[in-house]
Motif scaffolding. Structure first.
Motif, short mmCIF file in Angstrom:
data_model
loop_
_atom_site.label_atom_id
_atom_site.label_comp_id
_atom_site.label_asym_id
_atom_site.label_seq_id
_atom_site.Cartn_x
_atom_site.Cartn_y
_atom_site.Cartn_z
N UNK A 100 113.99 -19.88 22.44
CA UNK A 100 113.28 -19.91 21.17
C UNK A 100 111.90 -20.52 21.30
N UNK A 101 111.81 -21.61 22.08
CA UNK A 101 110.52 -22.26 22.31
C UNK A 101 109.57 -21.32 23.06
N UNK A 102 110.11 -20.61 24.05
CA UNK A 102 109.29 -19.66 24.82
C UNK A 102 108.78 -18.55 23.91
N UNK A 103 109.66 -18.02 23.05
CA UNK A 103 109.26 -16.95 22.13
C UNK A 103 108.23 -17.44 21.13
N UNK A 104 108.43 -18.65 20.61
CA UNK A 104 107.51 -19.21 19.63
C UNK A 104 106.12 -19.41 20.23
N UNK A 105 106.06 -20.08 21.37
CA UNK A 105 104.77 -20.29 22.03
C UNK A 105 104.15 -18.95 22.45
N UNK A 106 105.00 -18.01 22.88
CA UNK A 106 104.50 -16.71 23.29
C UNK A 106 103.83 -15.97 22.14
N UNK A 107 104.45 -16.00 20.96
CA UNK A 107 103.85 -15.36 19.79
C UNK A 107 102.52 -16.02 19.42
N UNK A 108 102.50 -17.35 19.44
CA UNK A 108 101.27 -18.06 19.09
C UNK A 108 100.15 -17.73 20.08
N UNK A 109 100.51 -17.67 21.37
CA UNK A 109 99.50 -17.35 22.38
C UNK A 109 98.96 -15.94 22.17
N UNK A 110 99.85 -14.97 21.93
CA UNK A 110 99.40 -13.59 21.77
C UNK A 110 98.53 -13.42 20.52
N UNK A 111 98.87 -14.15 19.46
CA UNK A 111 98.04 -14.11 18.26
C UNK A 111 96.65 -14.65 18.57
N UNK A 112 96.60 -15.82 19.22
CA UNK A 112 95.30 -16.42 19.57
C UNK A 112 94.51 -15.51 20.50
N UNK A 113 95.19 -14.90 21.46
CA UNK A 113 94.53 -14.03 22.42
C UNK A 113 93.97 -12.78 21.75
N UNK A 114 94.72 -12.22 20.80
CA UNK A 114 94.26 -11.03 20.08
C UNK A 114 93.02 -11.33 19.26
N UNK A 115 93.04 -12.46 18.56
CA UNK A 115 91.86 -12.86 17.78
C UNK A 115 90.65 -13.03 18.69
N UNK A 116 90.88 -13.61 19.88
CA UNK A 116 89.78 -13.87 20.80
C UNK A 116 89.23 -12.57 21.38
N UNK A 117 90.12 -11.67 21.79
CA UNK A 117 89.70 -10.41 22.41
C UNK A 117 88.85 -9.58 21.45
#
Length: 291
Positions: free
Chosen positions: A142-159
């Motif tokens: 669950x922690x991996x999935x949660x951090x993974x979603x947050x990272x992908x959101x941040x990465x998409x905004x940045x890209x």
């Protein structure tokens, strides 16, 4: 010496951001910071050691932010966890480190396993506290999935060069979906990771971080160096006192924190600073996990 170390860290961070970790050389860090190569190697054994020091420094700040938030009044544990995740992500300095951390974690450019293990350990325990003991077998995933979603959101905004995400609105949604995934895994009795991989993630790395005996051994070696040096008696007594408290069967967390703060102040301008800082980080991580 402390100022020179910070100059190196600030220069390295700026270069890692501009050129990437792989394309930044130690010489580039020296040129930008104006610090000599000999001084660099007094503090860091390699470029990897340098970037890990940057992340350790920021992670300790995150720990303090989380602790400060715990002293505030929240309507629910859910709201507290939202802020514990969202607040660091809204600070410009934290955003810079998070980008480097997640890029390093996913690319394997440098070894961030211990730092990732610390983050996953903390969030997995918070998820159990929030959603109940029944999800504990799935908490690391669950922690991996949660951090993974947050990272992908941040990465998409940045890209796509979008405006900064509104993390206090996005984090609650991510936590809700994390809960849904955890409940689904629990209902199906199904893990994402195989048992061997999950054991390595959730046990071996964390055991390394929280091993009290290893901390005692490290502090004993450090204490021997200090006792044999020409440091003042007060410095030697402080180191010996910290070791004594750690060796007790029952950990007095409050007293250890007080002595650790004094330990930090004592060694800030000391020749033993790099090793003292490492000891301090390990102690703070240990105290964070036994909370």
């Amino acid at each position: 010496m402390v100022k020179k170390r910070q100059l190196l860290l600030d220069a390295a961070l700026a270069l890692f951001e501009e050129h990437g970790f792989a394309h930044t050389t130690i010489q580039m860090i020296l040129d930008l910071s104006g610090v000599s190569k000999g001084t660099f190697y007094k503090f860091f054994s390699s470029k990897d050691d340098c970037i890990l020091a940057i992340m350790e420094q920021r992670m300790q700040e995150d720990v303090q932010i989380r602790k400060n938030l715990e002293t505030q009044s929240y309507a629910s544990e859910f709201d507290l966890l939202v802020d514990q995740l969202a607040v660091p992500m809204t600070l410009p300095e934290k955003q810079r480190i998070q980008v480097l951390f997640w890029i390093g974690l996913y690319s394997g450019e440098f070894d961030s396993a211990e730092l990732a293990g610390m983050q996953l350990k903390w969030l997995s325990e918070r998820l159990v506290h929030l959603y109940g003991e029944e999800i504990r077998p799935y908490a690391y995933e669950g922690a991996i999935l949660c951090y993974g979603m947050l990272y992908q959101i941040a990465n998409t905004y940045r890209i796509y060069r979008l405006n900064e995400p509104l993390w206090k609105e996005l984090v609650p949604k991510v936590l809700v979906y994390t809960d849904i995934l955890l409940r689904s895994m629990q209902a199906r009795h199904e893990h994402i990771f195989d048992s061997h991989s999950l054991s390595q993630i959730s046990s071996q790395e964390v055991h390394h971080l929280t091993d009290k005996n290893t901390l005692i051994t490290d502090l004993q070696a450090f204490d021997r160096m200090v006792q044999q040096s020409r440091e003042p008696a007060t410095t030697k007594e402080l180191t010996r006192g910290l070791l004594f408290l750690l060796q007790q069967d029952e950990t007095n967390r409050t007293l250890l924190q007080v002595v650790l703060q004094a330990f930090q102040r004592e060694f800030e301008t000391n020749v033993f600073y790099p090793e003292a800082r490492r000891i301090q980080n390990q102690m703070e991580w240990y105290l964070e996990q036994i909370n």
